[in-house]
Design a protein around this motif. Structure first.
Motif, PDB file in Angstrom:
ATOM      1  N   MET A 146       0.326   6.914   7.715  1.00 29.75           N
ATOM      2  CA  MET A 146       1.107   5.747   7.590  1.00 29.75           C
ATOM      3  C   MET A 146       2.246   6.088   8.637  1.00 29.75           C
ATOM      4  O   MET A 146       2.864   4.788   9.029  1.00 29.75           O
ATOM      5  CB  MET A 146       1.334   5.249   6.406  1.00 29.75           C
ATOM      6  CG  MET A 146       0.482   4.610   5.447  1.00 29.75           C
ATOM      7  SD  MET A 146       1.063   4.185   3.877  1.00 29.75           S
ATOM      8  CE  MET A 146      -0.425   3.477   3.210  1.00 29.75           C
ATOM      9  N   ASP A 169       0.972  -1.115   0.128  1.00 29.04           N
ATOM     10  CA  ASP A 169       0.214  -0.070   0.003  1.00 29.04           C
ATOM     11  C   ASP A 169       0.805   1.273  -0.180  1.00 29.04           C
ATOM     12  O   ASP A 169       0.741   2.259  -0.875  1.00 29.04           O
ATOM     13  CB  ASP A 169      -0.760  -0.054   1.164  1.00 29.04           C
ATOM     14  CG  ASP A 169      -2.008  -1.032   1.426  1.00 29.04           C
ATOM     15  OD1 ASP A 169      -1.880  -2.063   0.476  1.00 29.04           O
ATOM     16  OD2 ASP A 169      -3.041  -1.097   1.974  1.00 29.04           O
ATOM     17  N   MET A 170       1.905   1.429   1.044  1.00 33.57           N
ATOM     18  CA  MET A 170       2.636   2.405   0.927  1.00 33.57           C
ATOM     19  C   MET A 170       3.370   2.630  -0.290  1.00 33.57           C
ATOM     20  O   MET A 170       3.402   3.888  -0.775  1.00 33.57           O
ATOM     21  CB  MET A 170       3.705   2.375   2.081  1.00 33.57           C
ATOM     22  CG  MET A 170       4.520   3.792   2.336  1.00 33.57           C
ATOM     23  SD  MET A 170       5.782   3.674   3.686  1.00 33.57           S
ATOM     24  CE  MET A 170       7.197   2.799   2.703  1.00 33.57           C
ATOM     25  N   ASN A 171       3.964   1.697  -0.822  1.00 35.67           N
ATOM     26  CA  ASN A 171       4.876   2.019  -2.061  1.00 35.67           C
ATOM     27  C   ASN A 171       3.824   2.510  -3.444  1.00 35.67           C
ATOM     28  O   ASN A 171       4.350   2.997  -3.943  1.00 35.67           O
ATOM     29  CB  ASN A 171       5.672   0.780  -2.388  1.00 35.67           C
ATOM     30  CG  ASN A 171       6.805   0.548  -1.635  1.00 35.67           C
ATOM     31  OD1 ASN A 171       6.918   1.315  -0.712  1.00 35.67           O
ATOM     32  ND2 ASN A 171       7.783  -0.367  -2.024  1.00 35.67           N
ATOM     33  N   ALA A 211       6.745   6.506   5.824  1.00 39.28           N
ATOM     34  CA  ALA A 211       6.166   6.891   4.622  1.00 39.28           C
ATOM     35  C   ALA A 211       6.226   8.410   4.364  1.00 39.28           C
ATOM     36  O   ALA A 211       6.363   8.980   3.440  1.00 39.28           O
ATOM     37  CB  ALA A 211       4.535   6.568   4.825  1.00 39.28           C
ATOM     38  N   GLN A 212       6.234   9.213   5.377  1.00 37.22           N
ATOM     39  CA  GLN A 212       6.381  10.831   5.372  1.00 37.22           C
ATOM     40  C   GLN A 212       7.823  11.088   4.769  1.00 37.22           C
ATOM     41  O   GLN A 212       7.721  11.930   3.960  1.00 37.22           O
ATOM     42  CB  GLN A 212       6.279  11.552   6.849  1.00 37.22           C
ATOM     43  CG  GLN A 212       4.731  11.423   7.167  1.00 37.22           C
ATOM     44  CD  GLN A 212       4.489  11.642   9.008  1.00 37.22           C
ATOM     45  OE1 GLN A 212       5.458  12.250   9.388  1.00 37.22           O
ATOM     46  NE2 GLN A 212       3.496  11.227   9.544  1.00 37.22           N
ATOM     47  N   GLN A 246      -2.736   9.945   2.978  1.00 43.54           N
ATOM     48  CA  GLN A 246      -2.751   8.572   3.500  1.00 43.54           C
ATOM     49  C   GLN A 246      -1.456   8.259   3.787  1.00 43.54           C
ATOM     50  O   GLN A 246      -1.291   7.471   4.676  1.00 43.54           O
ATOM     51  CB  GLN A 246      -3.307   7.586   2.200  1.00 43.54           C
ATOM     52  CG  GLN A 246      -4.944   7.879   2.136  1.00 43.54           C
ATOM     53  CD  GLN A 246      -5.641   7.080   0.785  1.00 43.54           C
ATOM     54  OE1 GLN A 246      -4.758   7.095  -0.044  1.00 43.54           O
ATOM     55  NE2 GLN A 246      -6.872   6.568   0.967  1.00 43.54           N
ATOM     56  N   LEU A 247      -0.488   8.781   2.922  1.00 46.00           N
ATOM     57  CA  LEU A 247       0.875   8.443   3.303  1.00 46.00           C
ATOM     58  C   LEU A 247       1.148   9.023   4.757  1.00 46.00           C
ATOM     59  O   LEU A 247       1.937   8.364   5.567  1.00 46.00           O
ATOM     60  CB  LEU A 247       1.874   9.036   2.474  1.00 46.00           C
ATOM     61  CG  LEU A 247       1.908   8.182   0.997  1.00 46.00           C
ATOM     62  CD1 LEU A 247       2.651   8.885  -0.151  1.00 46.00           C
ATOM     63  CD2 LEU A 247       2.592   6.861   1.147  1.00 46.00           C
TER      64      LEU A 247
END
Length: 175
Positions: free
Chosen positions: A153, A98-100, A157-158, A149-150
């Protein structure tokens, strides 16, 4: 728009554009696969992105008619590897999780917003300016949602999102 559409379709369905949407002489697409989304909301967002970008491709193909270009060759593997290297990130597979996926999409949307803003001054017909402004708004919405959304996380992610943005900023010059 072709690249964004291919990215989101492959992430959500495991396949890309149908032949009818790719043009008469489409280039090959290297890389990309269905993401095993862990978050239902991110999967639904990804499906919305795929629908929006496919609509953009179809709009341009219809509007440009015989002058519409076919899908160019797209190499997700080399492109994302170069982006990751430029951002100082380790090996990066935007279809891994999801993150990537959101990081890859953020990169596309950021470039899309910049491109539409830059093109505004060369458009002459009012209906083209209005259409481009509408698509720019959609691209900006996509970018904002991905970043939001990032940021939810957490720190990893930030930091990755900020690193990709900083790398892109270095390439687009003073602004």
């Amino acid at each position: 728009e072709y690249m964004e559409t291919e990215y989101y379709l492959r992430a959500t369905t495991g396949k890309g554009l149908d032949a009818a949407d790719a043009g008469s002489d489409p280039g090959d697409v290297k890389g990309g696969r269905k993401v095993n989304f862990q978050s239902k909301s991110i999967r639904e967002f990804a499906e919305e992105l795929a629908e929006n970008e496919l609509a953009h491709v179809r709009f341009y193909r219809k509007t440009l008619g015989g002058q519409a270009v076919s899908r160019p060759a797209i190499d997700f593997e080399a492109g994302f590897a170069a982006a990751a290297k430029g951002a100082g990130l380790p090996e990066f597979d935007p279809f891994a999780n999801d993150m990537n996926f959101l990081l890859g999409g953020m990169l596309f949307e950021d470039v899309g917003v910049t491109a539409y803003a830059g093109a505004a001054s060369v458009l002459k017909k009012k209906e083209f300016v209005e259409a481009a402004a509408g698509i720019l708004a959609v691209e900006a919405y996509h970018m904002g949602m991905a970043r939001s959304q990032l940021y939810e996380m957490g720190e990893k992610a930030q930091k990755a999102a900020n690193a990709l943005s900083a790398a892109r900023d270095k390439l687009d010059g003073p602004g």
